[in-house]
Write an enzyme that holds these catalytic residues in place. Structure first.
Site, mmCIF file in Angstrom:
data_model
loop_
_atom_site.group_PDB
_atom_site.id
_atom_site.type_symbol
_atom_site.label_atom_id
_atom_site.label_comp_id
_atom_site.label_asym_id
_atom_site.label_seq_id
_atom_site.Cartn_x
_atom_site.Cartn_y
_atom_site.Cartn_z
ATOM 1 N N SER A 1 -6.864 -3.862 -3.125
ATOM 2 C CA SER A 1 -8.300 -3.852 -3.158
ATOM 3 C C SER A 1 -8.872 -3.046 -4.072
ATOM 4 O O SER A 1 -8.266 -2.020 -4.478
ATOM 5 C CB SER A 1 -8.783 -3.578 -1.708
ATOM 6 O OG SER A 1 -10.099 -3.317 -1.426
ATOM 7 N N TYR B 1 -10.038 2.325 4.920
ATOM 8 C CA TYR B 1 -9.519 1.100 4.410
ATOM 9 C C TYR B 1 -9.080 1.099 2.972
ATOM 10 O O TYR B 1 -7.882 0.694 2.704
ATOM 11 C CB TYR B 1 -10.577 0.039 4.677
ATOM 12 C CG TYR B 1 -10.084 -1.072 3.913
ATOM 13 C CD1 TYR B 1 -9.187 -1.940 4.481
ATOM 14 C CD2 TYR B 1 -10.752 -1.475 2.745
ATOM 15 C CE1 TYR B 1 -8.959 -3.294 3.781
ATOM 16 C CE2 TYR B 1 -10.366 -2.822 2.115
ATOM 17 C CZ TYR B 1 -9.466 -3.531 2.562
ATOM 18 O OH TYR B 1 -9.073 -4.645 1.814
ATOM 19 N N LYS C 1 -4.816 1.133 1.760
ATOM 20 C CA LYS C 1 -4.467 0.009 0.647
ATOM 21 C C LYS C 1 -3.834 0.896 -0.845
ATOM 22 O O LYS C 1 -2.765 0.477 -1.094
ATOM 23 C CB LYS C 1 -5.640 -0.861 -0.099
ATOM 24 C CG LYS C 1 -5.899 -1.933 1.020
ATOM 25 C CD LYS C 1 -5.092 -3.014 1.199
ATOM 26 C CE LYS C 1 -5.575 -3.972 2.296
ATOM 27 N NZ LYS C 1 -4.778 -5.025 2.548
ATOM 28 N N HIS D 1 -19.980 -9.502 5.372
ATOM 29 C CA HIS D 1 -19.877 -9.646 3.946
ATOM 30 C C HIS D 1 -21.229 -10.496 3.356
ATOM 31 O O HIS D 1 -21.656 -11.107 4.397
ATOM 32 C CB HIS D 1 -18.789 -10.567 3.366
ATOM 33 C CG HIS D 1 -17.433 -9.803 3.722
ATOM 34 N ND1 HIS D 1 -16.708 -10.122 4.647
ATOM 35 C CD2 HIS D 1 -16.866 -8.904 2.790
ATOM 36 C CE1 HIS D 1 -15.518 -9.403 4.468
ATOM 37 N NE2 HIS D 1 -15.834 -8.594 3.627
ATOM 38 N N ARG E 1 -25.458 1.656 3.134
ATOM 39 C CA ARG E 1 -24.318 1.598 4.352
ATOM 40 C C ARG E 1 -23.279 2.300 3.701
ATOM 41 O O ARG E 1 -22.871 2.535 2.507
ATOM 42 C CB ARG E 1 -23.692 0.111 3.872
ATOM 43 C CG ARG E 1 -22.689 -0.310 5.181
ATOM 44 C CD ARG E 1 -22.041 -1.649 5.049
ATOM 45 N NE ARG E 1 -21.567 -2.060 4.015
ATOM 46 C CZ ARG E 1 -20.878 -3.336 3.321
ATOM 47 N NH1 ARG E 1 -21.238 -4.366 4.311
ATOM 48 N NH2 ARG E 1 -20.454 -3.713 2.517
ATOM 49 N N ASP F 1 -20.342 2.571 0.392
ATOM 50 C CA ASP F 1 -20.283 1.509 -0.730
ATOM 51 C C ASP F 1 -20.577 2.304 -1.930
ATOM 52 O O ASP F 1 -21.511 3.074 -2.308
ATOM 53 C CB ASP F 1 -21.759 0.807 -0.152
ATOM 54 C CG ASP F 1 -21.585 -0.341 0.389
ATOM 55 O OD1 ASP F 1 -20.292 -0.725 0.865
ATOM 56 O OD2 ASP F 1 -22.829 -0.645 1.214
HETATM 57 N N1 UFG Z 1 -24.788 -5.855 1.722
HETATM 58 C C1 UFG Z 1 -26.169 -5.978 2.046
HETATM 59 N N2 UFG Z 1 -26.440 -6.651 3.080
HETATM 60 C C2 UFG Z 1 -25.445 -7.349 3.826
HETATM 61 C C3 UFG Z 1 -24.134 -7.111 3.662
HETATM 62 C C4 UFG Z 1 -23.832 -6.518 2.580
HETATM 63 O O1 UFG Z 1 -26.922 -5.431 1.262
HETATM 64 O O2 UFG Z 1 -25.904 -7.781 5.107
HETATM 65 C C5 UFG Z 1 -24.410 -5.433 0.302
HETATM 66 C C6 UFG Z 1 -23.234 -4.196 0.490
HETATM 67 O O3 UFG Z 1 -23.930 -2.991 0.863
HETATM 68 C C7 UFG Z 1 -22.491 -4.058 -0.768
HETATM 69 C C8 UFG Z 1 -22.862 -5.762 -1.036
HETATM 70 O O4 UFG Z 1 -23.713 -6.193 -0.583
HETATM 71 O O5 UFG Z 1 -23.368 -3.626 -1.708
HETATM 72 C C9 UFG Z 1 -21.273 -6.586 -1.206
HETATM 73 O O6 UFG Z 1 -21.172 -6.260 0.292
HETATM 74 P P1 UFG Z 1 -19.715 -7.118 1.237
HETATM 75 O O7 UFG Z 1 -19.711 -6.473 2.549
HETATM 76 O O8 UFG Z 1 -20.031 -8.411 0.896
HETATM 77 O O9 UFG Z 1 -18.508 -6.565 0.215
HETATM 78 P P2 UFG Z 1 -18.080 -5.081 0.082
HETATM 79 O O10 UFG Z 1 -18.435 -4.840 -1.352
HETATM 80 O O11 UFG Z 1 -18.479 -4.032 0.808
HETATM 81 O O12 UFG Z 1 -16.511 -5.241 0.262
HETATM 82 C C10 UFG Z 1 -15.542 -6.021 -0.692
HETATM 83 C C11 UFG Z 1 -14.280 -6.492 0.429
HETATM 84 C C12 UFG Z 1 -13.729 -5.278 1.245
HETATM 85 C C13 UFG Z 1 -13.519 -4.336 0.241
HETATM 86 C C14 UFG Z 1 -14.567 -3.691 -0.550
HETATM 87 C C15 UFG Z 1 -14.084 -2.597 -1.527
HETATM 88 O O13 UFG Z 1 -14.855 -7.556 1.103
HETATM 89 O O14 UFG Z 1 -12.516 -5.610 1.712
HETATM 90 O O15 UFG Z 1 -14.900 -4.847 -1.334
HETATM 91 O O16 UFG Z 1 -15.305 -1.964 -1.990
HETATM 92 F F1 UFG Z 1 -12.903 -2.926 0.983
#
Ligand code: UFG
Length: 318
Positions: free
Chosen positions: A114, A138, A142, A184, A275, A278
């Protein structure tokens, strides 16, 4: 090839299985269905209900040419609340799998790593030799498995490939994201559009042009195809690492705008707090995957990824 896919009932795993079958491979899935769905395993694959910790009994029954290892716990927030679960499922589980593989004489493994291993990157786009500095358990799990694969390649001559996914999106036929809880951005945005509710933006005070986090979205079918290519290049005694992204970042607000274009719906947003865990910006350099795997993403457009997810969401409503 005869391929074992751990986690083949999950979102990405099921698409990997579908693409392997389409390419003419024999596939066996092992999945404990803790987050996956039995009906997501494509017809034509054998299915074994079980945990990675139980994989040895499967392996003795038949010989596999390689393993694609996707089974893992993968919720960042959960990993912060319960780091031991990530140590047990992701790290110890993979250690058990590797021991079983070696005992059965199976040398080839493609691992689902990841972008989370990089933490807050010093430079973007991120290259594979950037330092790993995960922000949460997490990502740490990885990174630990990546390191384990490097050591096993050197010590026992296994052929290992780590594929570091950035933000996987889109769907493939009837296969798509069905997480519970869903965390997500794209599926939550589409759900909000459908329900006429606002989508939460987690922080608009990041050091980015519009203040929201930037991610590199990559279509699930392009991710899946990289696994097939990785099985082809994996060579004994070598551990290779490839970032999988499109090399272009989109902010949370740009993703929401894409969802408005695709759905044609008004979609309200409201800003809430950041969150935990992030990073502000995660964008991949996938030059190495392009060069060494011959990997060329076929669906690099954000709107196409969002549209594919949307079509599936709509189908599931019918
Ligand atoms: N976000 C929002 N609102 C939401 C959901 C997400 O603003 O309701 C934002 C998050 O804060 C982030 C972005 O949208 O900035 C993307 O968030 P996701 O949860 O879709 O994806 P992530 O980047 O957190 O997660 C992905 C993978 C994970 C991995 C991560 C590595 O899905 O498995 O990247 O940083 F761990």
């Amino acid at each position: 090839m005869n391929v074992l896919v751990t986690g083949g009932a999950g979102y990405i795993g099921s698409v990997v299985v579908a693409r392997l079958l389409e390419a003419g491979h024999d596939v066996t899935v092992i999945d404990d269905l803790s987050t996956g769905h039995r009906d997501a395993v494509p017809d034509g694959a054998q299915f074994v209900l079980g945990r990675v910790q139980q994989v040895s009994s499967t392996l003795v029954r038949q010989t596999f040419d390689g393993v694609v290892h996707l089974a893992a716990s993968s919720l960042v927030a959960e990993s912060i609340a319960d780091p031991q679960k990530y140590e047990t499922n992701n790290v110890a589980g993979t250690r058990h799998l590797l021991e079983a593989l070696l005992a059965a004489g199976i040398w080839k493994i493609v691992f689902s790593s990841s972008a989370a291993v990089y933490g807050e990157p010093a430079r973007v786009p991120i290259e594979e030799d950037a330092p790993t500095d995960p922000l949460n358990p997490y990502g740490a799990s990885k990174a630990t498995v990546d390191q384990m694969l490097g050591e096993e390649a050197a010590r026992h001559g296994i052929a290992a490939v780590s594929l570091r996914y950035f933000n996987v999106a889109g769907s493939y036929g009837t296969l798509g994201e069905r997480h519970d809880p869903e965390t997500h951005l794209i599926p939550l945005t589409l759900r909000a559009a459908l329900e006429g509710k606002p989508i939460a933006v987690f922080g608009d005070d990041y050091p980015t042009p519009d203040g929201t986090c930037i991610r590199d979205y990559i279509h699930v079918v392009d991710i899946a195809d990289a696994h097939l290519l990785a099985l082809g290049v994996a060579s004994p005694g070598t551990w290779r690492v490839y970032n999988l992204g499109n090399g272009e970042g989109f902010s949370v607000r740009q993703v929401i705008a894409a969802a408005r274009r695709v759905t044609g719906m008004m979609l309200a947003e409201h800003v809430s707090t950041r969150r935990a865990g992030d990073p502000a910006v995660l964008v991949a350099s996938s030059e190495r995957a392009r060069r060494e795997l011959g990997w060329v993403p076929r669906k690099p457009e954000l709107d196409e990824m969002v549209a594919d997810s949307w079509h599936l969401v709509q189908r599931q409503q019918q």
